[in-house]
Design a protein around this motif. Structure first.
Motif, short mmCIF file in Angstrom:
data_model
loop_
_atom_site.label_atom_id
_atom_site.label_comp_id
_atom_site.label_asym_id
_atom_site.label_seq_id
_atom_site.Cartn_x
_atom_site.Cartn_y
_atom_site.Cartn_z
N THR A 269 -47.24 -17.55 -48.42
CA THR A 269 -46.12 -17.89 -49.30
C THR A 269 -45.94 -19.41 -49.26
O THR A 269 -46.46 -20.08 -48.38
N ASP A 273 -41.50 -24.81 -52.27
CA ASP A 273 -41.41 -25.09 -53.70
C ASP A 273 -41.14 -23.79 -54.43
O ASP A 273 -42.04 -23.01 -54.74
N LYS A 274 -39.87 -23.52 -54.73
CA LYS A 274 -39.47 -22.27 -55.35
C LYS A 274 -39.96 -22.15 -56.78
O LYS A 274 -40.15 -21.04 -57.31
N GLU A 275 -40.13 -23.28 -57.47
CA GLU A 275 -40.51 -23.25 -58.88
C GLU A 275 -42.01 -23.06 -59.07
O GLU A 275 -42.44 -22.52 -60.09
N LYS A 276 -42.79 -23.51 -58.13
CA LYS A 276 -44.24 -23.43 -58.29
C LYS A 276 -44.73 -22.02 -58.01
O LYS A 276 -44.44 -21.44 -56.97
N LYS A 277 -45.47 -21.48 -58.96
CA LYS A 277 -45.99 -20.12 -58.80
C LYS A 277 -47.50 -20.04 -59.02
O LYS A 277 -48.11 -19.03 -58.68
N THR A 339 -51.30 -16.41 -58.14
CA THR A 339 -49.90 -16.30 -57.72
C THR A 339 -49.92 -15.70 -56.31
O THR A 339 -50.77 -14.85 -55.99
N GLU A 387 -46.22 -20.58 -66.34
CA GLU A 387 -45.72 -20.55 -64.96
C GLU A 387 -44.22 -20.26 -64.93
O GLU A 387 -43.74 -19.51 -64.08
N LYS A 388 -43.50 -20.82 -65.88
CA LYS A 388 -42.06 -20.58 -65.97
C LYS A 388 -41.78 -19.10 -66.27
O LYS A 388 -40.85 -18.50 -65.71
N ASN A 391 -42.51 -17.07 -63.17
CA ASN A 391 -41.41 -17.28 -62.23
C ASN A 391 -40.22 -16.38 -62.57
O ASN A 391 -39.58 -15.81 -61.68
N ILE A 394 -41.07 -12.78 -61.48
CA ILE A 394 -41.00 -12.63 -60.03
C ILE A 394 -39.54 -12.63 -59.56
O ILE A 394 -39.17 -11.87 -58.66
N GLU A 395 -38.71 -13.47 -60.19
CA GLU A 395 -37.32 -13.62 -59.77
C GLU A 395 -36.44 -12.45 -60.24
O GLU A 395 -35.62 -11.92 -59.49
#
Length: 447
Positions: A269, A273-277, A339, A387-388, A391, A394-395
């Motif tokens: 994991t 960096d929470k934004e990078k996937k 990912t 990627e956004k 994200n 996933i969120e």
């Protein structure tokens, strides 16, 4: 006989006359005297060579024990047959620094300037002022001198067997075996010996991955044993060193460690960096190194990861789809991205004339996601948008993403499709065919 000067290279248990030709120590007059040269790199000597054509033997006089003209060595060739090397008198003061494991007593016959008091094998007196001998014994697997030494032992030789344990990470792996450190004591002084255990399956590349051996063998330590020879109440040799644990190491361990490392990717994991996937292979390797600074990563391609993860296992449900996407469809101009945990998957990039297609295939899911982006958008922006979207999934979950997309709240300028791998009632062939037909239909005439 012809005489000339040449450069020789000494490495491990071999004497190199040219880059492509070498003689084992056992085929020289160093046999049973020198077991192994030091592991220090680039040992080159300048020698005067005399060749005996009747016995195919070369006789060497060392002119310079520290030679650095590597180019001359690299240009050398061997024209005649050579079956044996004989060194004429050597200088102990210059020779000793290059030896890893040896019998000093035997070297006296071919080397000058040896000390009168002998302690063979590569020895180094350790300062034990700060700890007791018993503590050193326990920590370093020291074999102390026999406690029953008395005057009657003077001027006689005897041997004792020993058993010890050492961490794999504390051994040095070289061509043909490992060098390990064995400790003994003489008169309360700790003596350090470099000894060699042979295993022809072992090469120097294993020294970079030895920190993983405990995961393969389920033990950080290996056992070894041998014989200690005493003379005049001091240790003069440590020999006949063996290890069943070292003998079990095969060349295939490289593949085992590679497979182990790749499977560890599933648990990686990046909480920093929470934004990078999306990650490339170099970025994944960087995360590995941050988590384990001693790790030597031995995979470097997307193909290796796919081949390992898609071996018959619980992860191989999407095998056919992943092989199809990574082989025939993946753009040659772009690398597969990944990912990480908890949604480990692969993002494939497929080039089209007017649009570019991004297919996200999860390793343990029966669905994949396809984003179709107009090529008027830069490639950097395309990856950012995809990627956004990943994200968001996933969120908040794929159902909320689908609902938001359908209502036009997200990615309204991008085409999105979710493709199921059909039902479990289908055969593997039908399941893949139905998926492939649907997938290619979305690509249309653009690909």
């Amino acid at each position: 006989m012809n005489s000339n000067e040449r450069i020789i290279r000494l490495e491990g248990k071999r004497i190199f006359i040219s880059p492509d030709f070498s003689i084992q120590l056992t085929e020289s007059n160093l046999a049973n005297r020198v077991h192994l040269f030091s592991t220090r790199p680039n040992i080159f000597w300048r020698v005067k060579v005399t060749y005996d054509t009747s016995t195919f033997t070369i006789f060497l006089d060392v002119i310079n024990y520290k030679h650095d003209n590597i180019e001359q060595f690299n240009s050398q060739t061997v024209k005649g047959k050579v079956v044996r090397i004989v060194f004429n008198k050597l200088d102990w003061n210059k020779l000793e620094q290059y030896l890893g494991s040896y019998k000093e007593d035997s070297l006296r016959e071919i080397a000058d300037n040896l000390p009168i008091r002998m302690q063979s094998s590569k020895t180094e007196v350790e300062n034990s002022n700060n700890t007791t001998v018993a503590e050193e014994n326990k920590k370093n697997n020291i074999t102390p001198s026999p406690s029953n030494i008395n005057q009657t032992n003077i001027d006689r030789e005897w041997t004792e067997s020993y058993e010890a344990r050492l961490k794999y990470s504390d051994a040095t792996f070289i061509e043909g075996g490992v060098i390990i450190t064995k400790f003994t004591t003489n008169n309360n002084q700790v003596i350090k010996h470099e000894v060699f255990i042979e295993n022809l399956e072992i090469g120097p590349e294993l020294d970079y991955i030895k920190y993983y051996f405990y995961k393969i063998f389920r033990d950080k330590y290996f056992n070894f044993n041998g014989t200690i020879q005493y003379k005049n109440n001091i240790v003069i040799d440590v020999y006949d060193n063996k290890s069943d644990d070292i003998q079990q190491i095969k060349k295939s361990i490289l593949e085992s460690v590679r497979e182990l490392q790749i499977n560890e990717i599933l648990d990686i994991t990046n909480d920093n960096d929470k934004e990078k996937k999306l990650y490339t292979i170099p970025e994944i390797i960087d995360i590995f190194k941050k988590e384990d600074k001693k790790a030597r990563i031995i995979f470097d391609s997307e193909t290796e990861i796919i081949d390992i993860l898609l071996k018959p296992s619980k992860h191989s449900g999407n095998r056919t789809q992943l092989l199809f996407l990574s082989g025939k469809m993946q753009s040659a101009d772009h690398r597969i991205k990944f990912t990480l945990n908890p949604k480990f998957g692969f993002l494939f990039t497929i080039d089209g004339e007017n649009q570019r297609y991004y297919c996200w295939e999860l390793l343990v899911s029966h669905a994949n996601y396809l984003w179709i982006v107009d090529n008027t958008i830069s490639i950097e922006e395309q990856y950012y948008r995809v990627e956004k979207s990943i994200n968001f999934i996933i969120e908040y979950g794929r159902n909320k993403y689908k609902k938001s997309y359908k209502e036009g709240h997200i990615d309204s300028d991008i085409i999105f499709k979710a493709i199921n791998h059909t039902t479990k009632k289908d055969t593997d062939h039908d399941r893949f065919k139905n998926w492939k037909d649907t997938f290619l239909k979305y690509l249309g005439d653009d690909n």
